[in-house]
Design a protein around this motif. Structure first.
Motif, mmCIF file in Angstrom:
data_model
loop_
_atom_site.group_PDB
_atom_site.id
_atom_site.type_symbol
_atom_site.label_atom_id
_atom_site.label_comp_id
_atom_site.label_asym_id
_atom_site.label_seq_id
_atom_site.Cartn_x
_atom_site.Cartn_y
_atom_site.Cartn_z
ATOM 1 N N PRO A 112 -7.233 -2.533 1.306
ATOM 2 C CA PRO A 112 -6.894 -1.927 0.015
ATOM 3 C C PRO A 112 -5.680 -2.595 -0.627
ATOM 4 C CG PRO A 112 -6.240 -0.478 1.831
ATOM 5 C CD PRO A 112 -6.995 -1.628 2.439
ATOM 6 N N CYS A 154 -5.760 -10.464 3.757
ATOM 7 C CA CYS A 154 -6.627 -9.290 3.570
ATOM 8 C C CYS A 154 -6.232 -8.450 2.359
ATOM 9 C CB CYS A 154 -6.577 -8.384 4.796
ATOM 10 S SG CYS A 154 -7.346 -9.119 6.242
ATOM 11 N N LEU A 158 7.354 -2.149 1.268
ATOM 12 C CA LEU A 158 6.098 -1.655 0.683
ATOM 13 C C LEU A 158 6.254 -0.225 0.164
ATOM 14 C CD1 LEU A 158 3.365 -2.982 3.140
ATOM 15 C CD2 LEU A 158 3.710 -3.670 0.769
ATOM 16 N N PHE A 179 0.137 -4.995 14.589
ATOM 17 C CA PHE A 179 1.110 -6.089 14.519
ATOM 18 C C PHE A 179 2.266 -5.918 15.494
ATOM 19 C CE2 PHE A 179 -1.187 -6.850 10.637
ATOM 20 C CZ PHE A 179 -1.159 -8.227 10.501
ATOM 21 N N VAL A 185 9.287 -4.616 6.451
ATOM 22 C CA VAL A 185 8.101 -4.690 5.598
ATOM 23 C C VAL A 185 7.702 -3.285 5.128
ATOM 24 C CG1 VAL A 185 5.609 -5.158 5.647
ATOM 25 C CG2 VAL A 185 7.205 -6.858 6.541
ATOM 26 N N LEU A 221 4.759 -9.109 15.406
ATOM 27 C CA LEU A 221 6.012 -9.023 14.666
ATOM 28 C C LEU A 221 7.022 -8.173 15.424
ATOM 29 C CD1 LEU A 221 4.557 -8.282 11.092
ATOM 30 C CD2 LEU A 221 5.337 -10.479 11.961
ATOM 31 N N MET A 243 -8.026 -3.498 10.414
ATOM 32 C CA MET A 243 -6.689 -4.092 10.316
ATOM 33 C C MET A 243 -6.080 -4.196 11.712
ATOM 34 S SD MET A 243 -3.421 -3.002 8.086
ATOM 35 C CE MET A 243 -1.780 -3.249 8.756
ATOM 36 N N PRO A 244 -5.624 -5.409 12.086
ATOM 37 C CA PRO A 244 -5.077 -5.573 13.442
ATOM 38 C C PRO A 244 -3.720 -4.884 13.608
ATOM 39 C CG PRO A 244 -4.779 -7.605 12.181
ATOM 40 C CD PRO A 244 -5.566 -6.666 11.303
ATOM 41 N N LEU A 257 -2.012 -2.969 -2.130
ATOM 42 C CA LEU A 257 -0.758 -2.351 -1.656
ATOM 43 C C LEU A 257 0.289 -2.299 -2.754
ATOM 44 C CD1 LEU A 257 -0.480 -4.145 1.826
ATOM 45 C CD2 LEU A 257 -1.411 -1.864 1.362
ATOM 46 N N LEU A 269 2.467 6.697 0.734
ATOM 47 C CA LEU A 269 2.836 6.473 2.133
ATOM 48 C C LEU A 269 4.353 6.397 2.270
ATOM 49 C CD1 LEU A 269 0.254 3.633 2.977
ATOM 50 C CD2 LEU A 269 0.206 5.946 3.915
ATOM 51 N N VAL A 282 -10.059 -7.641 1.385
ATOM 52 C CA VAL A 282 -10.700 -6.984 2.536
ATOM 53 C C VAL A 282 -10.051 -5.612 2.745
ATOM 54 C CG1 VAL A 282 -11.163 -7.142 5.009
ATOM 55 C CG2 VAL A 282 -11.120 -9.225 3.618
HETATM 56 C C1 HEC Z 1 -7.600 -8.484 8.924
HETATM 57 C C2 HEC Z 1 -7.248 -7.963 7.628
HETATM 58 C C3 HEC Z 1 -5.893 -7.290 7.455
HETATM 59 C C4 HEC Z 1 -4.651 -7.817 7.661
HETATM 60 C C5 HEC Z 1 -4.273 -9.194 8.190
HETATM 61 C C6 HEC Z 1 -3.704 -6.787 7.279
HETATM 62 N N1 HEC Z 1 -4.367 -5.665 6.846
HETATM 63 FE FE1 HEC Z 1 -3.535 -3.933 6.158
HETATM 64 N N2 HEC Z 1 -5.359 -3.102 6.011
HETATM 65 C C7 HEC Z 1 -6.565 -3.750 6.234
HETATM 66 C C8 HEC Z 1 -7.652 -2.800 6.062
HETATM 67 C C9 HEC Z 1 -9.133 -3.102 6.215
HETATM 68 C C10 HEC Z 1 -7.059 -1.554 5.732
HETATM 69 C C11 HEC Z 1 -7.758 -0.218 5.509
HETATM 70 C C12 HEC Z 1 -7.830 0.461 6.877
HETATM 71 C C13 HEC Z 1 -8.559 1.774 6.859
HETATM 72 O O1 HEC Z 1 -8.172 2.658 6.084
HETATM 73 O O2 HEC Z 1 -9.474 1.897 7.651
HETATM 74 C C14 HEC Z 1 -5.617 -1.791 5.695
HETATM 75 C C15 HEC Z 1 -4.687 -0.814 5.357
HETATM 76 C C16 HEC Z 1 -3.337 -1.048 5.189
HETATM 77 C C17 HEC Z 1 -2.384 -0.086 4.671
HETATM 78 C C18 HEC Z 1 -2.699 1.328 4.211
HETATM 79 C C19 HEC Z 1 -3.035 1.248 2.740
HETATM 80 C C20 HEC Z 1 -3.343 2.585 2.127
HETATM 81 O O3 HEC Z 1 -3.225 2.659 0.907
HETATM 82 O O4 HEC Z 1 -3.714 3.519 2.859
HETATM 83 C C21 HEC Z 1 -1.167 -0.694 4.665
HETATM 84 C C22 HEC Z 1 0.163 -0.092 4.222
HETATM 85 C C23 HEC Z 1 -1.361 -2.025 5.189
HETATM 86 N N3 HEC Z 1 -2.687 -2.214 5.475
HETATM 87 C C24 HEC Z 1 -0.347 -2.959 5.345
HETATM 88 C C25 HEC Z 1 -0.517 -4.192 5.912
HETATM 89 C C26 HEC Z 1 0.588 -5.099 6.210
HETATM 90 C C27 HEC Z 1 2.044 -4.814 5.914
HETATM 91 C C28 HEC Z 1 0.032 -6.209 6.782
HETATM 92 C C29 HEC Z 1 0.752 -7.437 7.313
HETATM 93 C C30 HEC Z 1 1.796 -7.200 8.289
HETATM 94 C C31 HEC Z 1 -1.419 -6.015 6.830
HETATM 95 N N4 HEC Z 1 -1.696 -4.779 6.297
HETATM 96 C C32 HEC Z 1 -2.325 -6.933 7.326
HETATM 97 C C33 HEC Z 1 -6.733 -5.077 6.585
HETATM 98 C C34 HEC Z 1 -5.713 -5.942 6.932
#
Ligand code: HEC
Length: 118
Positions: free
Chosen positions: A70, A59, A114, A98, A110, A102, A95-96, A72, A79, A68
């Motif tokens: 934002p 993603c 980040l 974890f 992680v 994990l 975003m699921p 990182l 953050l 999908v």
């Molecule tokens: C199914 C897709 C998906 C997966 C897999 C995923 N993310 Fe995300 N993530 C997203 C989405 C969509 C957002 C934005 C959520 C919102 O603001 O509504 C997000 C937001 C974030 C943000 C906040 C970013 C910001 O600038 O505000 C972080 C940090 C983040 N994810 C870390 C992770 C990490 C670490 C993992 C793996 C452990 C992960 N994500 C796995 C879809 C995903």
């Protein structure tokens, strides 16, 4: 006779009070449930990169450039490690969460990795 019954009640009440004292969660425990606290870990960048590759790049992009979700690449500029830890544990929007996939320590690692990306 009545005296014995009364003291029986008294002891039962005391026993119940003592049991409750130990079984009811304290205030600090309740606070912890509401906001999970990040376990202390020493940053292991190699392990963090591997977890992210396995769980997040689908993603967030293979260079964390975004997709999908934002980008990182500079997540740490807005953050804190704790905020990332909470977000990754509980999930956000599509975003699921974890926390069941994990280990807490892995998420914390992680999050620290980040948070250094500024
Ligand atoms: C199914 C897709 C998906 C997966 C897999 C995923 N993310 Fe995300 N993530 C997203 C989405 C969509 C957002 C934005 C959520 C919102 O603001 O509504 C997000 C937001 C974030 C943000 C906040 C970013 C910001 O600038 O505000 C972080 C940090 C983040 N994810 C870390 C992770 C990490 C670490 C993992 C793996 C452990 C992960 N994500 C796995 C879809 C995903």
């Amino acid at each position: 006779m009545q005296k014995y019954i009364m003291s029986g009640f008294f002891f039962a009440a005391c026993a119940l009070a003592i049991i409750l004292m130990f079984t009811l969660p304290g205030k600090s425990e309740v606070a912890k449930e509401a906001k999970p606290s990040m376990p202390e870990v020493v940053l292991d960048a190699t392990a963090a990169e591997a977890s992210v590759k396995a769980n997040c790049i689908s993603c967030h992009g293979d260079q964390l450039q975004g997709g999908v979700g934002p980008g990182l690449q500079n997540a740490g500029s807005h953050l804190t490690p704790e905020q990332i830890y909470n977000l990754v544990s509980k999930g956000k929007g599509i975003m699921p969460a974890f926390k069941d996939t994990l280990a807490e320590e892995e998420v914390a690692n992680v999050a620290q990795w980040l948070a250094q990306k500024k």
